[in-house]
Design a protein around this motif. Sequence first.
Motif, PDB file in Angstrom:
ATOM      1  N   LYS A 261       3.457  10.411 -10.666  1.00 15.10           N
ATOM      2  CA  LYS A 261       2.431  11.149 -11.055  1.00 15.10           C
ATOM      3  C   LYS A 261       1.012  10.232 -11.359  1.00 15.10           C
ATOM      4  CE  LYS A 261       3.663  14.357  -9.044  1.00 15.10           C
ATOM      5  NZ  LYS A 261       3.979  14.791  -7.895  1.00 15.10           N
ATOM      6  N   GLN A 262       1.528   8.735 -11.884  1.00 19.88           N
ATOM      7  CA  GLN A 262       0.450   8.234 -11.784  1.00 19.88           C
ATOM      8  C   GLN A 262      -0.417   8.192 -11.131  1.00 19.88           C
ATOM      9  OE1 GLN A 262       3.513   4.719 -11.722  1.00 19.88           O
ATOM     10  NE2 GLN A 262       3.001   4.405 -14.084  1.00 19.88           N
ATOM     11  N   THR A 263      -2.057   7.659 -12.140  1.00 22.00           N
ATOM     12  CA  THR A 263      -2.982   7.302 -10.977  1.00 22.00           C
ATOM     13  C   THR A 263      -3.519   5.756 -10.913  1.00 22.00           C
ATOM     14  OG1 THR A 263      -4.363   9.555 -12.107  1.00 22.00           O
ATOM     15  CG2 THR A 263      -5.907   7.807 -11.540  1.00 22.00           C
ATOM     16  N   PHE A 264      -3.973   5.436 -10.070  1.00 24.33           N
ATOM     17  CA  PHE A 264      -4.142   4.335  -9.146  1.00 24.33           C
ATOM     18  C   PHE A 264      -5.712   4.425  -9.039  1.00 24.33           C
ATOM     19  CE2 PHE A 264       0.488   4.252  -8.118  1.00 24.33           C
ATOM     20  CZ  PHE A 264       0.685   3.183  -8.765  1.00 24.33           C
ATOM     21  N   VAL A 265      -6.273   3.219  -9.363  1.00 26.87           N
ATOM     22  CA  VAL A 265      -7.820   2.745  -9.293  1.00 26.87           C
ATOM     23  C   VAL A 265      -8.031   1.158  -8.845  1.00 26.87           C
ATOM     24  CG1 VAL A 265      -9.909   2.261 -10.409  1.00 26.87           C
ATOM     25  CG2 VAL A 265      -8.499   4.238 -11.344  1.00 26.87           C
TER      26      VAL A 265
ATOM     27  N   HIS B 145       0.896  -1.020   0.030  1.00 27.03           N
ATOM     28  CA  HIS B 145       0.365  -0.008   0.009  1.00 27.03           C
ATOM     29  C   HIS B 145       0.479   1.370  -0.025  1.00 27.03           C
ATOM     30  CE1 HIS B 145      -3.138  -2.142   2.117  1.00 27.03           C
ATOM     31  NE2 HIS B 145      -3.142  -2.612   1.094  1.00 27.03           N
ATOM     32  N   GLN B 146       1.903   0.940   0.598  1.00 22.37           N
ATOM     33  CA  GLN B 146       2.524   2.134   1.319  1.00 22.37           C
ATOM     34  C   GLN B 146       3.196   2.705  -0.569  1.00 22.37           C
ATOM     35  OE1 GLN B 146       3.030   4.691   3.408  1.00 22.37           O
ATOM     36  NE2 GLN B 146       4.223   5.543   2.509  1.00 22.37           N
ATOM     37  N   LEU B 147       3.645   1.579  -1.042  1.00 27.50           N
ATOM     38  CA  LEU B 147       4.017   1.201  -2.414  1.00 27.50           C
ATOM     39  C   LEU B 147       3.686   2.011  -3.309  1.00 27.50           C
ATOM     40  CD1 LEU B 147       6.639   1.017  -4.360  1.00 27.50           C
ATOM     41  CD2 LEU B 147       5.799  -1.711  -4.771  1.00 27.50           C
ATOM     42  N   PHE B 148       2.491   1.604  -3.439  1.00 25.58           N
ATOM     43  CA  PHE B 148       1.459   2.760  -4.058  1.00 25.58           C
ATOM     44  C   PHE B 148       1.741   4.313  -3.726  1.00 25.58           C
ATOM     45  CE2 PHE B 148      -1.341  -1.199  -4.199  1.00 25.58           C
ATOM     46  CZ  PHE B 148      -1.010  -1.819  -6.052  1.00 25.58           C
ATOM     47  N   PHE B 149       1.246   4.718  -3.488  1.00 25.06           N
ATOM     48  CA  PHE B 149       1.584   6.194  -3.075  1.00 25.06           C
ATOM     49  C   PHE B 149       2.753   6.567  -3.226  1.00 25.06           C
ATOM     50  CE2 PHE B 149      -2.149   4.863  -0.623  1.00 25.06           C
ATOM     51  CZ  PHE B 149      -3.113   5.643  -0.826  1.00 25.06           C
ATOM     52  N   GLU B 150       3.636   5.957  -3.295  1.00 23.95           N
ATOM     53  CA  GLU B 150       5.253   6.600  -3.062  1.00 23.95           C
ATOM     54  C   GLU B 150       5.353   6.985  -4.846  1.00 23.95           C
ATOM     55  OE1 GLU B 150       7.388   3.793  -1.900  1.00 23.95           O
ATOM     56  OE2 GLU B 150       7.723   4.245   0.717  1.00 23.95           O
TER      57      GLU B 150
ATOM     58  N   MET C 189      -6.469   5.568   3.459  1.00 21.06           N
ATOM     59  CA  MET C 189      -5.548   5.575   2.903  1.00 21.06           C
ATOM     60  C   MET C 189      -5.624   6.426   1.417  1.00 21.06           C
ATOM     61  SD  MET C 189      -2.498   3.262   3.529  1.00 21.06           S
ATOM     62  CE  MET C 189      -1.517   4.010   2.538  1.00 21.06           C
ATOM     63  N   ALA C 190      -6.872   5.984   0.318  1.00 18.09           N
ATOM     64  CA  ALA C 190      -7.196   6.585  -0.601  1.00 18.09           C
ATOM     65  C   ALA C 190      -7.864   8.156  -0.707  1.00 18.09           C
ATOM     66  CB  ALA C 190      -8.017   5.303  -1.847  1.00 18.09           C
ATOM     67  N   ASP C 191      -7.281   9.117  -1.887  1.00 16.80           N
ATOM     68  CA  ASP C 191      -7.539   9.973  -1.844  1.00 16.80           C
ATOM     69  C   ASP C 191      -9.292  10.038  -2.303  1.00 16.80           C
ATOM     70  OD1 ASP C 191      -4.917  11.002  -2.357  1.00 16.80           O
ATOM     71  OD2 ASP C 191      -5.118  10.818  -3.851  1.00 16.80           O
ATOM     72  N   ARG C 192      -9.669   9.465  -2.056  1.00 18.10           N
ATOM     73  CA  ARG C 192     -11.303   9.335  -2.794  1.00 18.10           C
ATOM     74  C   ARG C 192     -11.563   7.690  -2.221  1.00 18.10           C
ATOM     75  NH1 ARG C 192     -14.577   9.844  -6.883  1.00 18.10           N
ATOM     76  NH2 ARG C 192     -12.480  10.937  -8.721  1.00 18.10           N
TER      77      ARG C 192
END
Length: 224
Positions: A195-199, A184-189, A210-213
């Motif tokens: 500047k990639q988007t994660f869905v 999970h931490q890796l995704f945010f790093e 943790m997600a932005d939304r």
Amino acid sequence: MPTKIIQAKNISKSFGELKVLDRVSVAIEQAEVVAITGPSGAGKTTLLQLLGTLSSPDVKGDTSLKIQENEVLNLDAKALAAFRNKSLGFVFQFHELLDEFTALENVMMPALIGGKKKADVRDKAEKLLKRLGVDHRATHKPQSLSGGEQQRVAVARALINDPAIIFADEPSGNLDSRNAAALHQLFFELRDELKQTFVIVTHNKELAAMADRTIALVDGKVKA
């Protein structure tokens, strides 16, 4: 103004008589980490597959799916496959690594399919494995890797073509709590660096928090 990288309008999906998604509309911004949540059977994975162009929505006149300003529902199969390979990356719960290939070869595969030079691809794949802390396992095949190592190799594979969007379906579902937290931490790093988007479809409450939304689905519709 934030850039809308995904704009889906009135997306529906039925399997026979079973309506899984009912006129779902979502907009996702560039460099946003969005968690899709909801109970089992709510349509989370179906929505992810539709947004990721792995499946097609039911045909309706007011249905639209724009990714990077491209109306992907208008693309033929060949053009859609090329767009998907170039712009989208995928991480699945069960890794989906090819057993007959090494970790390095698995990571290289999407870029080789895209026609890139093997030497360049190998160099980049090695750097990604190092960035993800599994470069020492590059020559090992998936069955000799731990679950956490396999998932990191799968993330490296998803990143090899510098996709604008990473779609992840229960990516930590098979990991213990320590490896799940690290992933999970890796995704945010990666989001912050690239500047990639994660869905991300997830049942993991920590990741959703943790997600932005969060997009919550209930009975095939977005919960207001």
